[in-house]
Write a protein that holds these residues in place. Sequence first.
Motif, PDB file in Angstrom:
ATOM      1  N   ALA A  44       0.835  -1.205   0.000  1.00  0.00           N
ATOM      2  CA  ALA A  44       0.000   0.000   0.000  1.00  0.00           C
ATOM      3  C   ALA A  44       0.873   1.260   0.000  1.00  0.00           C
ATOM      4  O   ALA A  44       0.584   2.230  -0.719  1.00  0.00           O
ATOM      5  N   MET A  45       1.923   1.255   0.817  1.00  0.00           N
ATOM      6  CA  MET A  45       2.850   2.392   0.838  1.00  0.00           C
ATOM      7  C   MET A  45       3.404   2.649  -0.554  1.00  0.00           C
ATOM      8  O   MET A  45       3.429   3.793  -1.041  1.00  0.00           O
ATOM      9  N   LEU A  46       3.856   1.594  -1.206  1.00  0.00           N
ATOM     10  CA  LEU A  46       4.507   1.714  -2.509  1.00  0.00           C
ATOM     11  C   LEU A  46       3.517   2.105  -3.608  1.00  0.00           C
ATOM     12  O   LEU A  46       3.705   3.100  -4.319  1.00  0.00           O
ATOM     13  N   ILE A  47       2.449   1.337  -3.750  1.00  0.00           N
ATOM     14  CA  ILE A  47       1.502   1.543  -4.854  1.00  0.00           C
ATOM     15  C   ILE A  47       0.790   2.887  -4.755  1.00  0.00           C
ATOM     16  O   ILE A  47       0.738   3.660  -5.728  1.00  0.00           O
ATOM     17  N   PHE A  48       0.251   3.184  -3.570  1.00  0.00           N
ATOM     18  CA  PHE A  48      -0.512   4.428  -3.452  1.00  0.00           C
ATOM     19  C   PHE A  48       0.397   5.649  -3.381  1.00  0.00           C
ATOM     20  O   PHE A  48      -0.055   6.773  -3.629  1.00  0.00           O
ATOM     21  N   GLY A  49       1.661   5.443  -3.034  1.00  0.00           N
ATOM     22  CA  GLY A  49       2.627   6.531  -3.129  1.00  0.00           C
ATOM     23  C   GLY A  49       2.867   6.910  -4.578  1.00  0.00           C
ATOM     24  O   GLY A  49       2.904   8.098  -4.935  1.00  0.00           O
ATOM     25  N   ILE A  50       3.023   5.899  -5.442  1.00  0.00           N
ATOM     26  CA  ILE A  50       3.215   6.142  -6.876  1.00  0.00           C
ATOM     27  C   ILE A  50       1.971   6.796  -7.483  1.00  0.00           C
ATOM     28  O   ILE A  50       2.080   7.716  -8.302  1.00  0.00           O
ATOM     29  N   PRO A 102       8.311  14.840  -1.884  1.00  0.00           N
ATOM     30  CA  PRO A 102       9.091  14.333  -0.744  1.00  0.00           C
ATOM     31  C   PRO A 102       8.369  13.228   0.026  1.00  0.00           C
ATOM     32  O   PRO A 102       9.001  12.254   0.458  1.00  0.00           O
ATOM     33  N   TYR A 103       7.054  13.339   0.173  1.00  0.00           N
ATOM     34  CA  TYR A 103       6.288  12.305   0.863  1.00  0.00           C
ATOM     35  C   TYR A 103       6.246  11.023   0.036  1.00  0.00           C
ATOM     36  O   TYR A 103       6.278   9.916   0.574  1.00  0.00           O
ATOM     37  N   VAL A 104       6.165  11.186  -1.287  1.00  0.00           N
ATOM     38  CA  VAL A 104       6.153  10.023  -2.180  1.00  0.00           C
ATOM     39  C   VAL A 104       7.478   9.263  -2.070  1.00  0.00           C
ATOM     40  O   VAL A 104       7.485   8.033  -1.998  1.00  0.00           O
ATOM     41  N   ILE A 105       8.585   9.991  -2.052  1.00  0.00           N
ATOM     42  CA  ILE A 105       9.899   9.352  -1.931  1.00  0.00           C
ATOM     43  C   ILE A 105       9.982   8.557  -0.632  1.00  0.00           C
ATOM     44  O   ILE A 105      10.454   7.409  -0.609  1.00  0.00           O
ATOM     45  N   TYR A 106       9.506   9.153   0.459  1.00  0.00           N
ATOM     46  CA  TYR A 106       9.503   8.456   1.751  1.00  0.00           C
ATOM     47  C   TYR A 106       8.665   7.190   1.685  1.00  0.00           C
ATOM     48  O   TYR A 106       9.072   6.124   2.155  1.00  0.00           O
ATOM     49  N   ARG A 107       7.480   7.284   1.079  1.00  0.00           N
ATOM     50  CA  ARG A 107       6.591   6.128   0.974  1.00  0.00           C
ATOM     51  C   ARG A 107       7.232   5.006   0.167  1.00  0.00           C
ATOM     52  O   ARG A 107       7.152   3.827   0.530  1.00  0.00           O
ATOM     53  N   ILE A 108       7.854   5.348  -0.943  1.00  0.00           N
ATOM     54  CA  ILE A 108       8.464   4.335  -1.799  1.00  0.00           C
ATOM     55  C   ILE A 108       9.603   3.625  -1.078  1.00  0.00           C
ATOM     56  O   ILE A 108       9.710   2.395  -1.104  1.00  0.00           O
ATOM     57  N   ILE A 109      10.447   4.403  -0.414  1.00  0.00           N
ATOM     58  CA  ILE A 109      11.579   3.803   0.315  1.00  0.00           C
ATOM     59  C   ILE A 109      11.076   2.888   1.422  1.00  0.00           C
ATOM     60  O   ILE A 109      11.522   1.738   1.554  1.00  0.00           O
ATOM     61  N   LEU A 110      10.128   3.392   2.230  1.00  0.00           N
ATOM     62  CA  LEU A 110       9.598   2.586   3.325  1.00  0.00           C
ATOM     63  C   LEU A 110       8.871   1.358   2.786  1.00  0.00           C
ATOM     64  O   LEU A 110       8.994   0.257   3.336  1.00  0.00           O
ATOM     65  N   GLY A 111       8.117   1.520   1.697  1.00  0.00           N
ATOM     66  CA  GLY A 111       7.397   0.396   1.119  1.00  0.00           C
ATOM     67  C   GLY A 111       8.341  -0.703   0.670  1.00  0.00           C
ATOM     68  O   GLY A 111       8.100  -1.890   0.924  1.00  0.00           O
ATOM     69  N   ILE A 112       9.420  -0.333   0.004  1.00  0.00           N
ATOM     70  CA  ILE A 112      10.405  -1.325  -0.465  1.00  0.00           C
ATOM     71  C   ILE A 112      11.049  -2.036   0.712  1.00  0.00           C
ATOM     72  O   ILE A 112      11.205  -3.272   0.713  1.00  0.00           O
TER      73      ILE A 112
END
Length: 275
Positions: A121-127, A249-259
């Motif tokens: 969810a972090m990764l997909i919805f961040g993108i 910046p929030y998207v980058i955080y979400r993608i990193i945390l999601g991975i």
Amino acid sequence: MPLFQLLLVALIQGLTEFLPVSSSGHLILLPGLTGMQDQGQLIDVAVHVGTLGAVVVYFWSDVKVGLLGLPRLLTGKVDTPGAALALGLIIATIPVILVGAVLHFTGLSDVLRSVAVIGWAMLIFGIILYWADQTGTQQKTATSWPLKDALIMGLWQAISLIPGTSRSGITITGARRLGYAREDAAKLAMLMSIPTIAASGILLGAEVALDANTAVMRDGAIAAAFAFFAALLALTLMMRLLRSVSFTPYVIYRIILGIVLLIYAYSGSSPQVAG
């Protein structure tokens, strides 16, 4: 509960509730990844009440308009800005209440509480947030919020019941796709949080209030107070930053945390997060 954990839970909730990074996802991960005891529903309700207070204080002028419009709305008339705002918030809240009730009473909400679900969810919805923010126009303002847009944003908000999605993030995503400017999209998302958090607090609070003792109530009050101040700080900073900065910046955080969470989840050592 130790004071340190109370403060940690309150800070996590307060700082992440209104940022598009999923406060519920962070709270679910806390006991599962640190080995701390689960904070329990009453503390969850308490910190949500704290953040509810923060958004009411920050947007008090708009909240006041909506409250003054309620009596007019109850007479069946939507001929004032306050009545229109109140009706829009009611319509926007219906989808998340219906979907939330289904997930809660069927037990599906517990099934979704896993590191893998939160990571995806972090990764997909961040993108998706990045895509919506970069492609959405900035033509609409929060002063003009048609009921059709309120319903569409309400449907987006219902997706936030997937842990890790972020209620504010997904409603901002919906608003940006509808063409609202960044600051106005965030404002509408924050106003939508008021009836949503209130409804959630009533539902969960009713279940735990009868079993709460004095010590637990004290812990809840402490957590709510710290969550209030942390949320007010985070909300103030985000709204100011949106005047010059995108949601990237929030998207980058979400993608990193999601991975990171997905690597952890599929490493073979990740347990199901406790419900």
